[in-house]
Design a protein around this motif. Structure first.
Motif, PDB file in Angstrom:
ATOM      1  N   ILE A 287      34.291 -52.735 -11.601  1.00 40.71           N
ATOM      2  CA  ILE A 287      34.751 -51.445 -11.106  1.00 40.71           C
ATOM      3  C   ILE A 287      36.153 -51.624 -10.549  1.00 40.71           C
ATOM      4  O   ILE A 287      36.399 -52.512  -9.723  1.00 40.71           O
ATOM      5  N   ALA A 288      37.060 -50.777 -11.015  1.00 44.35           N
ATOM      6  CA  ALA A 288      38.441 -50.783 -10.533  1.00 44.35           C
ATOM      7  C   ALA A 288      38.661 -49.577  -9.630  1.00 44.35           C
ATOM      8  O   ALA A 288      38.274 -48.458  -9.962  1.00 44.35           O
TER       9      ALA A 288
ATOM     10  N   LYS B 288      38.891 -41.836  -7.691  1.00 50.54           N
ATOM     11  CA  LYS B 288      39.112 -42.143  -9.106  1.00 50.54           C
ATOM     12  C   LYS B 288      38.701 -43.584  -9.351  1.00 50.54           C
ATOM     13  O   LYS B 288      39.074 -44.492  -8.605  1.00 50.54           O
ATOM     14  N   VAL B 289      37.928 -43.792 -10.400  1.00 56.44           N
ATOM     15  CA  VAL B 289      37.360 -45.116 -10.660  1.00 56.44           C
ATOM     16  C   VAL B 289      37.344 -45.375 -12.164  1.00 56.44           C
ATOM     17  O   VAL B 289      37.302 -44.427 -12.960  1.00 56.44           O
ATOM     18  N   GLU B 290      37.408 -46.649 -12.514  1.00 60.52           N
ATOM     19  CA  GLU B 290      37.198 -47.034 -13.901  1.00 60.52           C
ATOM     20  C   GLU B 290      36.266 -48.239 -13.913  1.00 60.52           C
ATOM     21  O   GLU B 290      36.381 -49.133 -13.064  1.00 60.52           O
TER      22      GLU B 290
ATOM     23  N   ILE C  28      33.241 -51.414 -23.080  1.00 60.60           N
ATOM     24  CA  ILE C  28      33.187 -50.038 -22.603  1.00 60.60           C
ATOM     25  C   ILE C  28      34.257 -49.849 -21.543  1.00 60.60           C
ATOM     26  O   ILE C  28      34.529 -50.758 -20.758  1.00 60.60           O
ATOM     27  N   ARG C  29      34.857 -48.685 -21.560  1.00 59.10           N
ATOM     28  CA  ARG C  29      35.732 -48.228 -20.481  1.00 59.10           C
ATOM     29  C   ARG C  29      35.208 -46.865 -20.072  1.00 59.10           C
ATOM     30  O   ARG C  29      35.099 -45.960 -20.884  1.00 59.10           O
TER      31      ARG C  29
ATOM     32  N   THR D  56      31.455 -37.952 -11.675  1.00 59.74           N
ATOM     33  CA  THR D  56      31.712 -36.631 -12.255  1.00 59.74           C
ATOM     34  C   THR D  56      32.930 -36.761 -13.164  1.00 59.74           C
ATOM     35  O   THR D  56      33.701 -37.713 -13.059  1.00 59.74           O
ATOM     36  N   ASN D  57      33.082 -35.787 -14.040  1.00 62.22           N
ATOM     37  CA  ASN D  57      34.216 -35.786 -14.983  1.00 62.22           C
ATOM     38  C   ASN D  57      34.360 -37.138 -15.663  1.00 62.22           C
ATOM     39  O   ASN D  57      35.470 -37.647 -15.845  1.00 62.22           O
ATOM     40  N   ALA D  58      33.227 -37.720 -16.011  1.00 63.40           N
ATOM     41  CA  ALA D  58      33.219 -39.073 -16.569  1.00 63.40           C
ATOM     42  C   ALA D  58      33.365 -39.056 -18.084  1.00 63.40           C
ATOM     43  O   ALA D  58      32.753 -38.234 -18.775  1.00 63.40           O
ATOM     44  N   VAL D  59      34.177 -39.980 -18.564  1.00 65.96           N
ATOM     45  CA  VAL D  59      34.359 -40.180 -20.003  1.00 65.96           C
ATOM     46  C   VAL D  59      34.197 -41.668 -20.273  1.00 65.96           C
ATOM     47  O   VAL D  59      34.837 -42.504 -19.615  1.00 65.96           O
TER      48      VAL D  59
END
Length: 131
Positions: free
Chosen positions: A16-17, A58-60, A71-72, A113-116
């Motif tokens: 997790i970034a 905000k996370v990646e 996966i990203r 939320t708003n996850a891609v």
């Protein structure tokens, strides 16, 4: 959702970034769950990652499989303080019970939320999922 969750659970160490001030921070995680149609992860509210996620949600998330796929997953992390959400995470990942319990006041769960999510490889085309 199912394919993304399966990818993360079959490749159990994911990264997790987050952002702290103007510096990226990355660390390994291993607990993920689906609850009420949302992807959840957890942490301890005394750790810097918790403070970073609250300050800038905000996370990646990323990991790679032994087959060379990766996966990203990007999105916005939202704290869910409900007992039911925490209970679902503890049931889905029983090893967490060695570190946390429902009444310890440090166990926190987040959903995205708003996850891609994009699953990709060098040999196959990318697959994109909106969660």
């Amino acid at each position: 959702m199912n394919e993304v969750l399966e990818f993360l659970t079959t490749n159990p160490t994911f990264y997790i970034a987050t952002i702290e001030d103007d510096q990226a921070r990355v660390r390994p995680f291993g607990a993920v769950n689906e609850f009420e149609g949302k992807l959840y992860f957890c942490t301890n509210n005394t750790k810097p990652v918790f403070k970073q996620l609250v300050a800038n949600p905000k996370v990646e998330i990323s990991t790679v499989s032994p087959k060379g796929e990766w996966i990203r997953l990007s999105g916005t992390a939202v704290v869910d303080s409900r007992r039911e959400a925490k209970e679902a995470m503890l049931e889905a990942v029983p090893s967490l019970k060695n570190m946390y319990n429902l009444d310890d006041e440090i166990f926190e769960v987040f959903y995205l939320t708003n996850a891609v999510a994009v699953i990709n490889s060098f040999t196959n085309g990318a697959k994109t999922f909106n969660l």
